[in-house]
Design a protein around this motif. Structure first.
Motif, short mmCIF file in Angstrom:
data_model
loop_
_atom_site.label_atom_id
_atom_site.label_comp_id
_atom_site.label_asym_id
_atom_site.label_seq_id
_atom_site.Cartn_x
_atom_site.Cartn_y
_atom_site.Cartn_z
N MET A 210 39.26 33.66 132.36
CA MET A 210 39.33 32.66 131.28
C MET A 210 40.48 31.70 131.52
SD MET A 210 36.70 33.22 129.57
CE MET A 210 36.95 31.98 128.34
N ARG A 211 41.62 32.22 131.96
CA ARG A 211 42.77 31.34 132.22
C ARG A 211 42.44 30.35 133.33
NH1 ARG A 211 48.79 31.72 131.54
NH2 ARG A 211 49.66 30.46 133.19
N LYS A 212 41.74 30.80 134.39
CA LYS A 212 41.34 29.90 135.47
C LYS A 212 40.43 28.79 134.94
CE LYS A 212 41.55 33.48 138.98
NZ LYS A 212 40.75 34.52 139.60
N LEU A 213 39.50 29.18 134.07
CA LEU A 213 38.58 28.21 133.49
C LEU A 213 39.33 27.18 132.65
CD1 LEU A 213 35.64 27.35 133.01
CD2 LEU A 213 35.61 28.92 131.06
N TRP A 214 40.29 27.65 131.83
CA TRP A 214 41.08 26.70 131.03
C TRP A 214 41.83 25.74 131.93
CZ3 TRP A 214 43.42 31.44 128.19
CH2 TRP A 214 42.50 31.97 127.30
N GLY B 136 55.63 18.29 132.22
CA GLY B 136 56.04 17.29 131.22
C GLY B 136 56.01 17.86 129.81
N LEU B 137 55.00 18.65 129.50
CA LEU B 137 54.91 19.25 128.17
C LEU B 137 56.04 20.24 127.95
CD1 LEU B 137 51.07 19.83 127.77
CD2 LEU B 137 52.47 18.04 126.74
N LYS B 138 56.39 20.98 129.02
CA LYS B 138 57.50 21.94 128.90
C LYS B 138 58.81 21.20 128.64
CE LYS B 138 57.27 25.73 131.30
NZ LYS B 138 57.45 27.04 130.65
N LEU B 139 59.03 20.08 129.36
CA LEU B 139 60.24 19.28 129.16
C LEU B 139 60.28 18.68 127.76
CD1 LEU B 139 60.53 17.38 132.58
CD2 LEU B 139 61.89 19.33 131.80
N ALA B 140 59.11 18.28 127.25
CA ALA B 140 59.03 17.66 125.92
C ALA B 140 59.15 18.69 124.81
CB ALA B 140 57.72 16.90 125.79
N GLY B 141 59.05 19.96 125.17
CA GLY B 141 59.15 21.02 124.16
C GLY B 141 57.85 21.22 123.38
N VAL B 142 56.75 20.76 123.96
CA VAL B 142 55.45 20.94 123.32
C VAL B 142 54.94 22.34 123.67
CG1 VAL B 142 53.07 20.12 123.17
CG2 VAL B 142 54.95 18.49 123.47
N GLU B 143 54.78 23.18 122.65
CA GLU B 143 54.36 24.55 122.90
C GLU B 143 52.90 24.73 122.51
OE1 GLU B 143 56.95 27.53 121.38
OE2 GLU B 143 58.74 26.52 122.13
N VAL B 144 52.02 24.20 123.36
CA VAL B 144 50.58 24.38 123.16
C VAL B 144 50.10 25.21 124.34
CG1 VAL B 144 48.36 23.23 122.91
CG2 VAL B 144 50.42 22.12 122.07
N ASN B 145 49.44 26.34 124.04
CA ASN B 145 49.00 27.19 125.15
C ASN B 145 47.78 26.60 125.86
OD1 ASN B 145 46.77 27.85 123.57
ND2 ASN B 145 47.60 29.82 122.95
N ARG B 146 47.46 27.16 126.99
CA ARG B 146 46.38 26.61 127.83
C ARG B 146 45.02 26.69 127.15
NH1 ARG B 146 50.50 27.95 130.81
NH2 ARG B 146 50.91 26.92 132.80
N ILE C 21 41.22 21.30 123.18
CA ILE C 21 41.48 19.91 122.78
C ILE C 21 40.87 18.95 123.80
CG2 ILE C 21 43.30 18.17 122.46
CD1 ILE C 21 45.06 20.51 121.35
N ALA C 22 41.02 19.28 125.08
CA ALA C 22 40.48 18.44 126.14
C ALA C 22 38.98 18.27 126.01
CB ALA C 22 40.82 19.03 127.50
N MET C 23 38.29 19.34 125.63
CA MET C 23 36.83 19.28 125.51
C MET C 23 36.38 18.62 124.20
SD MET C 23 35.88 20.53 128.33
CE MET C 23 34.14 20.72 128.12
N ARG C 24 37.02 18.97 123.09
CA ARG C 24 36.54 18.54 121.77
C ARG C 24 37.10 17.20 121.31
NH1 ARG C 24 34.19 23.04 119.01
NH2 ARG C 24 34.66 24.99 120.08
N ASP C 25 38.36 16.91 121.69
CA ASP C 25 39.01 15.69 121.19
C ASP C 25 39.77 14.98 122.30
OD1 ASP C 25 40.05 13.74 119.60
OD2 ASP C 25 41.16 15.08 118.26
#
Length: 121
Positions: A57-61, A82-92, A98-102
């Motif tokens: 599943m992680r590979k697919l994400w 970039g997300l890590k540097l920005a402090g955005v904590e969204v998991n894969r 989000i990539a698929m739906r929006d």
């Protein structure tokens, strides 16, 4: 010591195993010895592959995130960095969803990552 007759118990146990192997091919669902071995293998595979599925599943994400990231002009690794540097904590998992739906929301996330990666002028 009295003799134990186990006809009922044995038949019940055999029927249970044969019921579990329903759907297996040939003697593997008809003959007790083959069915028993088939069932033991099936359960060991199921146990191992439940853990393997998590990696799959992680590979697919990652593939989904990479495709969406490249559509927004950034690579997967740069996006994650970039997300890590920005402090955005969204998991894969959420990123892939989000990539698929929006795609518009994902584009904003990609822009956040790009801004964080730009050298300070």
């Amino acid at each position: 010591m009295t003799r134990i007759r186990r006809g009922v118990t044995k038949r019940k146990r055999h029927k249970k195993i044969l019921k579990m192997t329903k759907g297996h091919q040939g003697g593997r669902h008809r003959l007790f010895r083959q069915a028993n071995e088939s069932m033991l293998h099936a359960y060991s595979y199921a146990f191992a592959h439940r853990r393997e599925r998590k990696g799959d599943m992680r590979k697919l994400w990652n593939v989904k995130i990479n495709a969406a990231a490249r559509a927004n002009g950034i690579t997967y690794s740069k996006l994650i960095h970039g997300l890590k540097l920005a402090g955005v904590e969204v998991n894969r998992k959420m990123l892939a969803d989000i990539a698929m739906r929006d795609p518009d929301a994902f584009a904003q996330i990609a822009e956040t990552a790009k801004r964080e990666l730009e050298p300070a002028a």
